[in-house]
Design a protein around this motif. Structure first.
Motif, PDB file in Angstrom:
ATOM      1  N   LEU A  72       0.787  -1.230   0.000  1.00  0.00           N
ATOM      2  CA  LEU A  72       0.000   0.000   0.000  1.00  0.00           C
ATOM      3  C   LEU A  72       0.820   1.282   0.000  1.00  0.00           C
ATOM      4  N   GLY A  73       2.146   1.176   0.210  1.00  0.00           N
ATOM      5  CA  GLY A  73       2.954   2.384   0.281  1.00  0.00           C
ATOM      6  C   GLY A  73       2.607   3.196   1.513  1.00  0.00           C
ATOM      7  N   ASP A  74       2.835   4.487   1.465  1.00  0.00           N
ATOM      8  CA  ASP A  74       2.525   5.410   2.556  1.00  0.00           C
ATOM      9  C   ASP A  74       3.084   4.889   3.890  1.00  0.00           C
ATOM     10  N   GLU A  75       4.385   4.580   3.869  1.00  0.00           N
ATOM     11  CA  GLU A  75       5.062   3.952   5.002  1.00  0.00           C
ATOM     12  C   GLU A  75       4.835   4.676   6.327  1.00  0.00           C
ATOM     13  N   GLU A  76       4.995   5.990   6.339  1.00  0.00           N
ATOM     14  CA  GLU A  76       4.869   6.719   7.603  1.00  0.00           C
ATOM     15  C   GLU A  76       3.475   6.580   8.201  1.00  0.00           C
ATOM     16  N   LYS A  77       2.453   6.558   7.357  1.00  0.00           N
ATOM     17  CA  LYS A  77       1.077   6.389   7.838  1.00  0.00           C
ATOM     18  C   LYS A  77       0.915   5.034   8.517  1.00  0.00           C
ATOM     19  N   TRP A  78       1.407   3.965   7.870  1.00  0.00           N
ATOM     20  CA  TRP A  78       1.210   2.614   8.393  1.00  0.00           C
ATOM     21  C   TRP A  78       2.071   2.354   9.626  1.00  0.00           C
ATOM     22  N   VAL A  79       3.262   2.922   9.665  1.00  0.00           N
ATOM     23  CA  VAL A  79       4.101   2.788  10.862  1.00  0.00           C
ATOM     24  C   VAL A  79       3.419   3.490  12.037  1.00  0.00           C
ATOM     25  N   ALA A  80       2.931   4.701  11.818  1.00  0.00           N
ATOM     26  CA  ALA A  80       2.247   5.444  12.888  1.00  0.00           C
ATOM     27  C   ALA A  80       1.003   4.680  13.353  1.00  0.00           C
ATOM     28  N   ASN A  81       0.268   4.101  12.411  1.00  0.00           N
ATOM     29  CA  ASN A  81      -0.920   3.325  12.750  1.00  0.00           C
ATOM     30  C   ASN A  81      -0.554   2.120  13.611  1.00  0.00           C
ATOM     31  N   ARG A  82       0.483   1.391  13.220  1.00  0.00           N
ATOM     32  CA  ARG A  82       0.888   0.197  13.972  1.00  0.00           C
ATOM     33  C   ARG A  82       1.367   0.570  15.371  1.00  0.00           C
ATOM     34  N   ILE A  83       2.140   1.634  15.473  1.00  0.00           N
ATOM     35  CA  ILE A  83       2.606   2.084  16.784  1.00  0.00           C
ATOM     36  C   ILE A  83       1.413   2.439  17.669  1.00  0.00           C
ATOM     37  N   ALA A  84       0.405   3.096  17.111  1.00  0.00           N
ATOM     38  CA  ALA A  84      -0.789   3.454  17.886  1.00  0.00           C
ATOM     39  C   ALA A  84      -1.538   2.204  18.350  1.00  0.00           C
ATOM     40  N   VAL A  85      -1.655   1.204  17.480  1.00  0.00           N
ATOM     41  CA  VAL A  85      -2.323  -0.046  17.850  1.00  0.00           C
ATOM     42  C   VAL A  85      -1.546  -0.753  18.955  1.00  0.00           C
ATOM     43  N   LEU A  86      -0.234  -0.826  18.808  1.00  0.00           N
ATOM     44  CA  LEU A  86       0.596  -1.473  19.828  1.00  0.00           C
ATOM     45  C   LEU A  86       0.515  -0.728  21.158  1.00  0.00           C
ATOM     46  N   GLN A  87       0.517   0.598  21.099  1.00  0.00           N
ATOM     47  CA  GLN A  87       0.443   1.383  22.328  1.00  0.00           C
ATOM     48  C   GLN A  87      -0.886   1.137  23.056  1.00  0.00           C
ATOM     49  N   ALA A  88      -1.967   1.082  22.327  1.00  0.00           N
ATOM     50  CA  ALA A  88      -3.267   0.809  22.947  1.00  0.00           C
ATOM     51  C   ALA A  88      -3.285  -0.583  23.579  1.00  0.00           C
ATOM     52  N   SER A  89      -2.717  -1.550  22.891  1.00  0.00           N
ATOM     53  CA  SER A  89      -2.653  -2.907  23.418  1.00  0.00           C
ATOM     54  C   SER A  89      -1.780  -2.969  24.668  1.00  0.00           C
ATOM     55  N   MET A  90      -0.654  -2.275  24.635  1.00  0.00           N
ATOM     56  CA  MET A  90       0.236  -2.248  25.792  1.00  0.00           C
ATOM     57  C   MET A  90      -0.431  -1.563  26.982  1.00  0.00           C
ATOM     58  N   GLN A  91      -1.149  -0.494  26.737  1.00  0.00           N
ATOM     59  CA  GLN A  91      -1.854   0.220  27.811  1.00  0.00           C
ATOM     60  C   GLN A  91      -2.854  -0.720  28.480  1.00  0.00           C
ATOM     61  N   ARG A  92      -3.554  -1.498  27.665  1.00  0.00           N
ATOM     62  CA  ARG A  92      -4.509  -2.476  28.197  1.00  0.00           C
ATOM     63  C   ARG A  92      -3.772  -3.553  28.999  1.00  0.00           C
ATOM     64  N   THR A  93      -2.644  -4.037  28.473  1.00  0.00           N
ATOM     65  CA  THR A  93      -1.881  -5.088  29.142  1.00  0.00           C
ATOM     66  C   THR A  93      -1.372  -4.637  30.502  1.00  0.00           C
ATOM     67  N   ILE A  94      -0.709  -3.480  30.552  1.00  0.00           N
ATOM     68  CA  ILE A  94      -0.171  -3.055  31.848  1.00  0.00           C
ATOM     69  C   ILE A  94      -1.293  -2.677  32.816  1.00  0.00           C
ATOM     70  N   GLY A  95      -2.399  -2.190  32.290  1.00  0.00           N
ATOM     71  CA  GLY A  95      -3.566  -1.916  33.144  1.00  0.00           C
ATOM     72  C   GLY A  95      -4.123  -3.193  33.744  1.00  0.00           C
ATOM     73  N   ASP A  96      -4.183  -4.248  32.935  1.00  0.00           N
ATOM     74  CA  ASP A  96      -4.679  -5.532  33.433  1.00  0.00           C
ATOM     75  C   ASP A  96      -3.698  -6.142  34.444  1.00  0.00           C
ATOM     76  N   ILE A  97      -2.395  -6.017  34.180  1.00  0.00           N
ATOM     77  CA  ILE A  97      -1.395  -6.511  35.137  1.00  0.00           C
ATOM     78  C   ILE A  97      -1.528  -5.762  36.458  1.00  0.00           C
ATOM     79  N   LYS A  98      -1.690  -4.457  36.378  1.00  0.00           N
ATOM     80  CA  LYS A  98      -1.889  -3.637  37.586  1.00  0.00           C
ATOM     81  C   LYS A  98      -3.094  -4.145  38.380  1.00  0.00           C
ATOM     82  N   ALA A  99      -4.212  -4.335  37.695  1.00  0.00           N
ATOM     83  CA  ALA A  99      -5.431  -4.790  38.360  1.00  0.00           C
ATOM     84  C   ALA A  99      -5.227  -6.164  39.004  1.00  0.00           C
TER      85      ALA A  99
END
Length: 175
Positions: free
Chosen positions: A142-169
């Motif tokens: 699909l090209g547009d590398e910066e868009k897809w990298v930013a998207n993946r980082i955002a998805v990973l960050q949301a997943s990580m936030q959920r993971t550390i929140g669940d570990i905390k709980a």
């Protein structure tokens, strides 16, 4: 940011629990399976039964746009009760040449436990690349590398936030 730049992100949370409560949670490779939309299962290899330097495990993954794939992970950072880190490799060559070389990972993950007053700071970190991954295929198609990298980082960050929140709980509930 470009894939070759090693895009990364991290999330952290204060946990009101002891390291002895949090450490078993972050080193339990099965725990993220319960929290992830992508990771379906894991299994230790080579007779390993728990996290240790050099230990390896398989991961089974699924993404609606990429289908199913396996990864090989190897523990590359292990400081008891402080740091647990691993590299992820494309063992089957699903996204590029197959590799079992931790020097060419598709991702590097790490948990850090940092003592604080009334508990600890739990930090999760990820860096993608330099080895090929599913994101590489998306960029190729699909090209547009910066868009897809930013998207993946955002998805990973949301997943990580959920993971550390669940570990905390979990850690705080066990007290």
């Amino acid at each position: 940011m470009r894939y070759a730049d090693g895009p990364h992100t991290q999330c952290e949370v204060h946990v009101e629990a002891t390291t002895s409560r949090v450490w078993p949670l972050v080193t339990d490779i099965n725990l993220p399976v319960r929290m992830s939309n992508e990771l379906l299962g894991v299994e230790w290899l080579d007779g390993a039964a728990e996290a240790a330097m050099g230990a390896r495990f398989l991961g089974y993954n699924r993404h609606e746009a990429l289908g199913d794939w396996r990864t090989l992970s190897q523990v590359t950072e292990f400081d008891e009760r402080t740091t647990f880190g691993w590299t992820v490799m494309d063992i089957d060559g699903r996204f590029g040449p197959p590799t079992q070389d931790p020097a060419s990972p598709s991702a590097v993950w790490r948990f850090d436990l940092l003592p604080q007053t009334n508990g600890l700071l739990l930090r999760q970190y990820v860096r993608i690349g330099p080895g090929r991954s599913g994101l590489s295929l998306v960029i190729d198609r699909l090209g547009d590398e910066e868009k897809w990298v930013a998207n993946r980082i955002a998805v990973l960050q949301a997943s990580m936030q959920r993971t550390i929140g669940d570990i905390k709980a979990l850690a705080e509930a066990e007290q």
